[in-house]
Design a protein around this motif. Structure first.
Motif, PDB file in Angstrom:
ATOM      1  N   ALA A 112      17.330 -32.594   0.184  1.00 61.67           N
ATOM      2  CA  ALA A 112      16.306 -33.142  -0.713  1.00 61.67           C
ATOM      3  C   ALA A 112      14.953 -33.149  -0.014  1.00 61.67           C
ATOM      4  O   ALA A 112      14.761 -33.851   0.974  1.00 61.67           O
ATOM      5  CB  ALA A 112      16.676 -34.554  -1.143  1.00 61.67           C
TER       6      ALA A 112
ATOM      7  N   ASP B   3      10.718 -32.501  -1.439  1.00 62.02           N
ATOM      8  CA  ASP B   3       9.916 -32.161  -2.606  1.00 62.02           C
ATOM      9  C   ASP B   3       9.007 -30.962  -2.390  1.00 62.02           C
ATOM     10  O   ASP B   3       8.630 -30.299  -3.347  1.00 62.02           O
ATOM     11  CB  ASP B   3       9.115 -33.371  -3.097  1.00 62.02           C
ATOM     12  CG  ASP B   3       8.160 -33.905  -2.055  1.00 62.02           C
ATOM     13  OD1 ASP B   3       8.617 -34.206  -0.943  1.00 62.02           O
ATOM     14  OD2 ASP B   3       6.965 -34.038  -2.373  1.00 62.02           O
TER      15      ASP B   3
ATOM     16  N   ARG C 223      11.382 -27.027   1.895  1.00 62.29           N
ATOM     17  CA  ARG C 223      12.776 -26.972   1.456  1.00 62.29           C
ATOM     18  C   ARG C 223      13.365 -25.595   1.721  1.00 62.29           C
ATOM     19  O   ARG C 223      14.456 -25.465   2.296  1.00 62.29           O
ATOM     20  CB  ARG C 223      12.867 -27.349  -0.024  1.00 62.29           C
ATOM     21  CG  ARG C 223      14.273 -27.467  -0.524  1.00 62.29           C
ATOM     22  CD  ARG C 223      14.337 -28.084  -1.910  1.00 62.29           C
ATOM     23  NE  ARG C 223      13.611 -27.317  -2.899  1.00 62.29           N
ATOM     24  CZ  ARG C 223      12.699 -27.817  -3.729  1.00 62.29           C
ATOM     25  NH1 ARG C 223      12.388 -29.098  -3.702  1.00 62.29           N
ATOM     26  NH2 ARG C 223      12.094 -27.056  -4.605  1.00 62.29           N
TER      27      ARG C 223
ATOM     28  N   ALA D 274      23.351 -27.347  -2.432  1.00 60.64           N
ATOM     29  CA  ALA D 274      22.396 -27.727  -3.474  1.00 60.64           C
ATOM     30  C   ALA D 274      21.109 -28.188  -2.816  1.00 60.64           C
ATOM     31  O   ALA D 274      21.117 -28.700  -1.693  1.00 60.64           O
ATOM     32  CB  ALA D 274      22.960 -28.850  -4.354  1.00 60.64           C
ATOM     33  N   THR D 275      20.007 -27.990  -3.524  1.00 61.31           N
ATOM     34  CA  THR D 275      18.721 -28.512  -3.086  1.00 61.31           C
ATOM     35  C   THR D 275      18.152 -29.367  -4.206  1.00 61.31           C
ATOM     36  O   THR D 275      18.518 -29.215  -5.372  1.00 61.31           O
ATOM     37  CB  THR D 275      17.722 -27.389  -2.736  1.00 61.31           C
ATOM     38  OG1 THR D 275      17.480 -26.593  -3.890  1.00 61.31           O
ATOM     39  CG2 THR D 275      18.241 -26.537  -1.589  1.00 61.31           C
ATOM     40  N   ALA D 276      17.243 -30.266  -3.825  1.00 57.17           N
ATOM     41  CA  ALA D 276      16.658 -31.184  -4.794  1.00 57.17           C
ATOM     42  C   ALA D 276      15.197 -31.431  -4.443  1.00 57.17           C
ATOM     43  O   ALA D 276      14.851 -31.529  -3.266  1.00 57.17           O
ATOM     44  CB  ALA D 276      17.424 -32.506  -4.779  1.00 57.17           C
TER      45      ALA D 276
ATOM     46  N   THR E 233      13.658 -33.985  -6.312  1.00 58.51           N
ATOM     47  CA  THR E 233      13.478 -35.367  -6.758  1.00 58.51           C
ATOM     48  C   THR E 233      14.735 -36.163  -6.427  1.00 58.51           C
ATOM     49  O   THR E 233      15.810 -35.588  -6.201  1.00 58.51           O
ATOM     50  CB  THR E 233      13.244 -35.452  -8.278  1.00 58.51           C
ATOM     51  OG1 THR E 233      14.437 -35.027  -8.952  1.00 58.51           O
ATOM     52  CG2 THR E 233      12.046 -34.613  -8.728  1.00 58.51           C
TER      53      THR E 233
ATOM     54  N   PRO F 121      16.547 -38.094  -8.520  1.00 56.59           N
ATOM     55  CA  PRO F 121      17.630 -37.865  -9.485  1.00 56.59           C
ATOM     56  C   PRO F 121      18.374 -36.543  -9.244  1.00 56.59           C
ATOM     57  O   PRO F 121      19.597 -36.483  -9.391  1.00 56.59           O
ATOM     58  CB  PRO F 121      16.920 -37.876 -10.842  1.00 56.59           C
ATOM     59  CG  PRO F 121      15.704 -38.733 -10.625  1.00 56.59           C
ATOM     60  CD  PRO F 121      15.281 -38.408  -9.214  1.00 56.59           C
ATOM     61  N   GLU F 122      17.651 -35.499  -8.855  1.00 61.56           N
ATOM     62  CA  GLU F 122      18.307 -34.231  -8.539  1.00 61.56           C
ATOM     63  C   GLU F 122      19.214 -34.382  -7.318  1.00 61.56           C
ATOM     64  O   GLU F 122      20.304 -33.810  -7.270  1.00 61.56           O
ATOM     65  CB  GLU F 122      17.275 -33.135  -8.269  1.00 61.56           C
ATOM     66  CG  GLU F 122      16.506 -32.690  -9.493  1.00 61.56           C
ATOM     67  CD  GLU F 122      15.378 -31.715  -9.160  1.00 61.56           C
ATOM     68  OE1 GLU F 122      15.145 -31.424  -7.963  1.00 61.56           O
ATOM     69  OE2 GLU F 122      14.707 -31.271 -10.094  1.00 61.56           O
ATOM     70  N   LEU F 123      18.761 -35.146  -6.339  1.00 64.12           N
ATOM     71  CA  LEU F 123      19.579 -35.422  -5.150  1.00 64.12           C
ATOM     72  C   LEU F 123      20.870 -36.129  -5.527  1.00 64.12           C
ATOM     73  O   LEU F 123      21.960 -35.721  -5.119  1.00 64.12           O
ATOM     74  CB  LEU F 123      18.788 -36.266  -4.148  1.00 64.12           C
ATOM     75  CG  LEU F 123      19.575 -36.903  -2.998  1.00 64.12           C
ATOM     76  CD1 LEU F 123      20.229 -35.845  -2.127  1.00 64.12           C
ATOM     77  CD2 LEU F 123      18.670 -37.815  -2.188  1.00 64.12           C
TER      78      LEU F 123
ATOM     79  N   ALA G 292      22.392 -36.205  -8.377  1.00 62.68           N
ATOM     80  CA  ALA G 292      23.247 -35.285  -9.140  1.00 62.68           C
ATOM     81  C   ALA G 292      23.899 -34.260  -8.215  1.00 62.68           C
ATOM     82  O   ALA G 292      25.083 -33.931  -8.386  1.00 62.68           O
ATOM     83  CB  ALA G 292      22.428 -34.589 -10.225  1.00 62.68           C
ATOM     84  N   GLY G 293      23.157 -33.757  -7.243  1.00 62.32           N
ATOM     85  CA  GLY G 293      23.714 -32.778  -6.308  1.00 62.32           C
ATOM     86  C   GLY G 293      24.847 -33.351  -5.472  1.00 62.32           C
ATOM     87  O   GLY G 293      25.879 -32.713  -5.279  1.00 62.32           O
TER      88      GLY G 293
END
Length: 117
Positions: free
Chosen positions: A11, A13, A18, A34-36, A38, A40-42, A44-45
């Motif tokens: 994660a 931004d 990244r 996975a990368t994020a 934000t 919320p993306e983190l 979810a990942g």
């Protein structure tokens, strides 16, 4: 013998940082699953990929204050088997203390110094 590669959710931004970190981790034998960009993306990942470790920037959108470390605290509570490496140029003592309150096993904090001019 098959060597197990460390599965990582990253994660950060900044897309440039990244992408560079993905290359660096890959060159060091990690699988970035996975990368994020934000928090919320983190979250979810981590929920979707169940990595070995989450590498988390402290400050993320939308406020760029403590979203990343707050997400790390949530990850620690929900999936304590996932290791967490928090990195930042900024010290977030209150949230970092919360992250470490359950014990330091599987937790790392990598503060970096801003570039000096």
């Amino acid at each position: 013998m098959i060597e197990k590669r460390l599965r990582v959710v990253l994660a950060e931004d900044s897309v440039v940082l990244r992408d560079g970190m993905v290359e660096l981790l890959g060159a060091r034998g990690c699988d970035v699953v996975a990368t994020a960009g934000t928090a919320p993306e983190l979250l979810a990942g981590v929920a979707g990929f169940r990595p070995d470790v989450a590498v988390v920037d402290v400050r993320m959108p939308p406020t760029h204050t403590d979203e990343g470390v707050r997400a790390a605290v949530e990850i620690r509570a929900a999936t304590p088997e996932v290791g967490i490496l928090v990195f930042s140029q900024h010290i977030e003592a209150a949230w970092t203390s919360r992250l470490l309150s359950g014990g330091a096993a599987g937790i790392g904090y990598l503060p970096s110094s801003p570039a000096s001019g």
